[in-house]
Design a protein around this motif. Structure first.
Motif, PDB file in Angstrom:
ATOM      1  N   PRO A 384      61.277  16.952  19.516  1.00 42.17           N
ATOM      2  CA  PRO A 384      62.090  16.154  18.606  1.00 42.17           C
ATOM      3  C   PRO A 384      61.632  14.701  18.542  1.00 42.17           C
ATOM      4  O   PRO A 384      61.795  14.029  17.528  1.00 42.17           O
ATOM      5  CB  PRO A 384      63.487  16.246  19.211  1.00 42.17           C
ATOM      6  N   ILE A 385      61.004  14.241  19.642  1.00 45.74           N
ATOM      7  CA  ILE A 385      60.525  12.866  19.669  1.00 45.74           C
ATOM      8  C   ILE A 385      59.559  12.606  18.516  1.00 45.74           C
ATOM      9  O   ILE A 385      59.554  11.561  17.897  1.00 45.74           O
ATOM     10  CB  ILE A 385      59.820  12.574  21.020  1.00 45.74           C
ATOM     11  N   ALA A 387      59.678  13.718  15.688  1.00 42.11           N
ATOM     12  CA  ALA A 387      60.412  13.501  14.454  1.00 42.11           C
ATOM     13  C   ALA A 387      60.981  12.101  14.408  1.00 42.11           C
ATOM     14  O   ALA A 387      61.096  11.492  13.350  1.00 42.11           O
ATOM     15  CB  ALA A 387      61.530  14.519  14.341  1.00 42.11           C
ATOM     16  N   ILE A 388      61.298  11.617  15.591  1.00 44.54           N
ATOM     17  CA  ILE A 388      61.927  10.298  15.636  1.00 44.54           C
ATOM     18  C   ILE A 388      60.892   9.201  15.437  1.00 44.54           C
ATOM     19  O   ILE A 388      61.124   8.206  14.778  1.00 44.54           O
ATOM     20  CB  ILE A 388      62.673  10.146  16.979  1.00 44.54           C
TER      21      ILE A 388
END
Lengths: 865, 227
Positions: A384-385, A387-388
């Motif tokens: 998910p990182i 995506a951030i």
């Protein structure tokens, strides 16, 4: 359909351009594999059909078999078609003129079809008492045998003549009467039918049969047959049918296919892997976001694999069809050439082997799976990182993108930026640089190989400038008074249709003991030969070729060589074609001047007579020739590769020389007690007459010369056709080589297109930023152009040296057969140079033009997931 | 009832000399239905904290318990499923899937789970988000505020234990910002949704029940604004 697959599908549909390019790439590689397998299947099918057409479809023939042997074969093999035969000899002339003997095969009707016996005139025999004669013997006894005619033939054994062991004699045991029903084109034997009862009465006969289905153990089973039976197998046909004996030619066929397959495999994996890798990195934020809301690793990985599945489902069937259609069109176009070059009587046809197609499908599927696997695993790892984070530039280090100061000086700030960009996206571009490099190497090495082949074919050609040469030996002449053809005959030949030029005359090879006329470089060469090999005798007489041209030929030759036309009118005067090609172990093929070019130099010439016992030899002087001119213009009939110097004289000088030699031989024979051998006692044995033609239609000319041959004897050689055939062979190789290279290059181009265009799309925001801080349109174009230049340079930087290396290796590997000094074909190198920049530049400008149209603000704030 | 318990949370990026201590022994807990704002200057560690709370980044040390479960003892797959069901994430840049419609984007966590969407509940949510007329639009056909409302919908569709928002108004104008905040507050009040929000905006922070200030990876202030 689950949501991940739906997202994948929609993403594919949205990135239409990349999806299409990737599909095209997969189509190309599948098509290539399908084409290669269809190609090899069709070629072996061609060879099979050719073999059946020329030698029949029999598999095994048991010679001198007894009824027991035949029964054994019938129980051992599933025999499909079989026949019995015996072979004896007959003659249409006498019992001792063995060149008139031919074999006569008594057989059951099946034998004819099993051996592909075809009538050229009439029909095949079908009843006892009928016979088909070989075409060659049709008019052998100068008495034409008509169809339907009844002939009596002596039949029996042909055995060594006890009086003369070099000849055969026929000992007939009976005479048979036959009705001639046909003449055979492809057979040296006559065929006559006998029924089963005839063979039942004979203890041993030949049993020929076809097996269906073919057992793999055929050779093994046959090896157990008794030694009294001679087992013949149609090994070539068995080989093409997949039954191999001791010899394993398979390797020779399979290795090139494996190499080609491997190249396609690598190129395809590079393309497809790259496409998936781009897709995954482009979707990394998407995957990250999906991960943050709870997509599992498996879901992410499967999404990528599904992408591969979809692309494969679309592209593989199209690829298979394209491959077969493509090879079909190619075959249709080259079939006449193939028939010419391989001298086949059956055309090249597309043979589709289902197993090969399944193989192609599997191959492509595996290629896609392998290519998608690593990107899929990377997608699964996306956190998910990712995506951030807005970008992956966090890992970037200053050192990595440091650019030398001179770049700025030469190319300006845009140049520096371009180079920095290239370094920054090094990883993304690596695959592209790699695939470009591979394409460069493939293209250049193929081009070089083809030009080496063409060079070697040219070298192996004798390098005769004539298209057709008519040759006649005066020693075989039936004319009593003048064995030579008169000048008027040559003039008649000059008048033949389509002839553009003729050089006609007589030729003899004589010797000279006088080495004083030799040039410095020739002496140096001979000394080097002597040093290399002490067996070389520096005092051995030198060969010289003396050609007496007719008047018309001299006039034409002199005007071509820029010499006075009456230069040969003085008796004994000669023109020296002063260029020979020699080779030593150290250096193959060097061109040297034979004689030092002093005016008025004379050269004594001799004919060497050998004694019948072969120990002694005697020199007969032919006088000497006076060199009145030196030239390098080769006569039409002389080979460029000749190491013998050519000396041109007039027809009169030539005849005078022959006369002198003839008298010399006569006085030698009368003065010595030894007998001279038959060959050297007649000077005419060393002479031949020729007419060398230049023409546009060598086949037609050969036909026209037929009439002359009927009247004067001699024969004609179609040099142009031989040359044309080897050129065709080369063209044929070129069609397949370059076709293959073009497809591989297209795959690489698709790859480059994918990487560059995606790379640029991903940089939309960056470009907008550059423009927002004031980069002009011109500056932007400049940066893009420079990026392409650096990009092209980089792949050339790797590609060119590696290609040269491959060329050198190829040269070293093939030099033994080639025998020319190393060279690189310039044109392909220039082509590659231009093509690389064109491909890269066009793609970059295409992609950048799309971005330029975008509004700066919307590009800046746009979200790329 | 404490829905979130954080104990001795430490996160160190890098190694040796270049090591950065983004979180340094942080402990606090959040009750169900609380609205917590986390504030702090750039680089203070607040985003790191949020990511670790969301099960997106792993801590170097310490534990995160959500409804009593220590989430970092879960394996990768189970953590993904846990995120799917128990956590709603709202990003500053929305992070919508551009190829999916509004409806699909909102129901994405359920679709990933392979569950059926309750149409009635969905239409209720859509009308609360004022997106009922935008159901079949693609994200690029929406305004920034609407896109953020879609991502709020996506965060809430599963009734997660915890909704985490990272600068949800950072990319919006003041009118849209106000709308988004009041929407978040509405869900917090009406549905007792626990909400942790990271923000720079003083006005937003002041609307929370509790403000936790972070400086250099440590809690510098933790005060209840209203009860």
């Amino acid at each position: 359909m689950n949501i991940m697959n739906r997202i994948t599908l929609k993403t594919l549909r949205q990135n239409k351009r990349r999806t299409i390019v990737t599909i095209i790439g997969i189509i190309l590689s599948t098509a290539m594999i399908a084409a290669v397998s269809t190609f090899s299947a069709s070629f072996s099918d061609l060879l099979y059909r050719q073999e059946v057409d020329s030698r029949g479809d029999w598999h095994v023939s048991l010679r001198d078999a007894t009824d027991d042997d035949i029964q054994r074969a019938e129980s051992d093999f599933p025999i499909d078609c079989a026949g019995q035969s015996t072979e004896e000899f007959t003659s249409l002339k006498g019992y001792t003129e063995d060149d008139s003997f031919f074999s006569i095969v008594f057989c059951e009707e099946n034998i004819l079809s099993l051996n592909a016996i075809k009538p050229s005139v009439g029909r095949l025999p079908s009843n006892p008492g009928e016979i088909a004669l070989p075409e060659d013997y049709e008019g052998q006894n100068r008495e034409k045998i008509a169809l339907g005619q009844t002939i009596e033939l002596p039949v029996g054994e042909a055995a060594e003549n006890p009086e003369d062991p070099n000849t055969l004699t026929l000992s007939p045991n009976r005479t048979e009467t036959f009705t001639v029903v046909g003449f055979l084109a492809n057979s040296g034997s006559a065929f006559a039918i006998k029924d089963a009862s005839y063979f039942a009465a004979i203890p041993t006969k030949n049993f020929t049969f076809r097996v269906n289905p073919l057992p793999r153990s055929l050779y093994a089973t046959l090896s157990n047959y008794p030694e009294t039976v001679r087992v013949q197998t149609h090994s070539t046909l068995l080989y093409y049918s997949g039954v191999y004996g001791d010899f394993d030619m398979m390797e020779a066929l399979i290795i090139p296919i494996i190499i080609v397959g491997l190249i396609i495999f690598i190129a395809s994996i590079m393309l497809i892997y790259n496409a998936f890798s781009i897709s995954v990195s482009e979707r990394s934020r998407q995957f990250g976001m999906l991960a943050s809301i709870g997509a599992t690793r498996k879901q992410k990985r499967n999404a990528v694999l599904f992408e591969g599945f979809i692309l494969g489902i679309i592209a593989i069937p199209i690829g298979i069809i394209c491959g077969i259609v493509g090879i079909g069109i190619t075959f249709w176009a080259v079939s006449p050439w193939v028939m010419d070059v391989f001298q086949t009587t059956v055309p090249l046809q597309v043979k589709v082997v289902p197993a090969a197609l399944i193989g192609a499908v599997l191959f492509s599927a595996i290629t896609i799976l392998i290519s998608a696997w690593i990107p899929a695993k990377r997608a699964a790892r996306t956190t998910p990182i990712d995506a951030i984070r807005q970008s992956n530039d966090i890992k970037l280090r200053t050192r990595k993108i440091k650019t030398p100061a001179w770049i700025t000086k030469i190319f300006g700030f845009e140049g520096t930026l371009a180079l920095k960009n290239l370094k920054r996206y090094a990883k993304r571009y690596r695959t592209t640089i790699f695939s470009l490099t591979v394409s460069i190497i493939l293209f250049l090495s193929t081009a070089t190989f083809t030009s080496y082949m063409s060079q070697s074919i040219q070298m192996s050609q004798s390098g005769i400038a004539a298209d057709v040469i008519y040759t006649r030996y005066p020693s075989e002449s039936k004319e009593e008074t003048d064995p030579f053809l008169s000048e008027s005959v040559f003039n008649e030949m000059r008048a033949l249709n389509g002839v553009t030029r003729v050089q006609a005359g007589q030729q003899i090879e004589l010797y000279t003991k006088d080495s004083s006329a030799l040039s410095q470089e020739m002496r140096a060469f001979q000394e080097s030969l002597y040093e290399e090999n002490s067996y070389f005798d520096p005092n051995a007489p030198l060969n010289v070729r003396i050609i007496g041209l007719d008047d018309q030929s001299i006039r034409e030759y002199c005007s071509e060589a820029d010499l006075s036309p009456d230069i040969l009118s003085t008796p004994g005067s000669a023109i020296v074609v002063n260029e020979v090609r020699v080779s030593s172990e150290k250096q193959k093929y060097q061109t040297l001047k034979m004689f030092s070019e002093k005016e008025g130099q004379t050269l004594p010439i001799t004919w060497i007579c050998s004694a019948e016992d072969g120990n002694e030899s005697y020199k007969v002087s032919g006088g000497s020739l006076t060199f009145s001119a030196y030239t390098t213009v080769r006569p039409l009939s002389v080979e460029s590769s000749s190491s013998t110097p050519t000396i041109l004289v007039s027809r009169d000088t030539f005849k005078q020389m022959i006369e002198t030699l003839s008298q010399g031989i006569q006085s030698l024979q009368s003065n010595t007690s030894v007998s001279i051998d038959e060959y050297s006692s007649n000077i005419l044995n060393g002479v031949h007459e020729f007419a060398a033609f230049n023409t546009d239609d060598s086949v037609a000319l050969i036909n026209e010369l037929n009439d002359f041959q009927q009247t004067y004897g001699g024969y004609s050689t179609d040099i142009a056709s031989t040359l044309r055939n080897s050129r065709r062979m080369l063209d044929l190789m070129g069609v397949f080589f370059y076709g293959f290279i073009t497809l591989i290059t297209l795959v690489a181009v698709a790859n480059v297109f994918n990487t560059i265009s995606t790379g640029i799309t991903l940089r939309t925001r960056e470009f907008a930023m550059l423009r927002s801080v004031g980069m002009t349109k011109k500056g932007f174009n400049r940066m893009i152009r420079l990026e392409s230049v650096f990009y092209g340079l980089k792949s050339l930087l790797y590609g060119i040296p590696l290609s040269i290396l491959v060329c050198v290796l190829m040269y070293l590997g093939l030099n033994r057969d080639f025998g020319f000094s190393f060279f690189l074909p310039i044109l392909p190198f220039i082509l590659v140079f231009i093509a690389i920049f064109l491909i890269v530049g066009a793609t970059m400008l295409y992609s950048a033009s799309k971005i330029k149209k975008m509004n700066i603000v919307s590009a800046l704030t746009s979200e790329v997931i | 009832m404490e829905i979130l318990q954080i104990e001795h949370l430490t996160k160190i990026y890098g190694k040796g000399d270049t090591a950065v201590r983004a979180l340094d022994d942080v402990s606090f807990s959040v009750s169900k239905g609380e609205f917590v704002a986390i504030v702090g200057p750039s680089g203070s560690g607040k985003s790191t904290l949020l990511h670790i709370l969301g099960g997106v980044d792993r801590p170097t040390a310490g534990t995160v318990r959500i409804e009593g479960n220590d989430i970092y003892t879960l394996n990768e797959s189970n953590l993904a499923i846990f995120r799917r069901r128990q956590i709603g994430l709202i990003y500053q840049f929305y992070n919508l899937i551009p190829v999916l419609t509004v409806k699909e984007n909102i129901t994405l966590p359920m679709l990933l789970d392979g569950r059926k969407v309750d149409e009635e509940e969905l239409s209720g949510l859509l009308s609360m988000l004022s997106l009922q007329n935008r159901v079949d639009h693609l994200p690029n056909q929406l305004s920034g505020g609407q896109q953020q409302r879609v991502s709020i919908g996506r965060a809430l569709i599963n009734h997660p234990a915890l909704v985490l928002a990272d600068e949800p108004t950072g990319n919006l104008d003041s009118k849209n910002s106000a709308e988004i905040v009041s929407l978040l507050k509405y869900f917090n009040r009406e549905m007792n949704q626990t909400l942790i929000i990271i923000t720079h905006d003083e006005r937003i922070a002041l609307q929370a029940d509790r403000i936790i200030a972070i400086e250099d990876g440590r809690i510098s202030r933790d005060e209840v604004v209203r009860t």
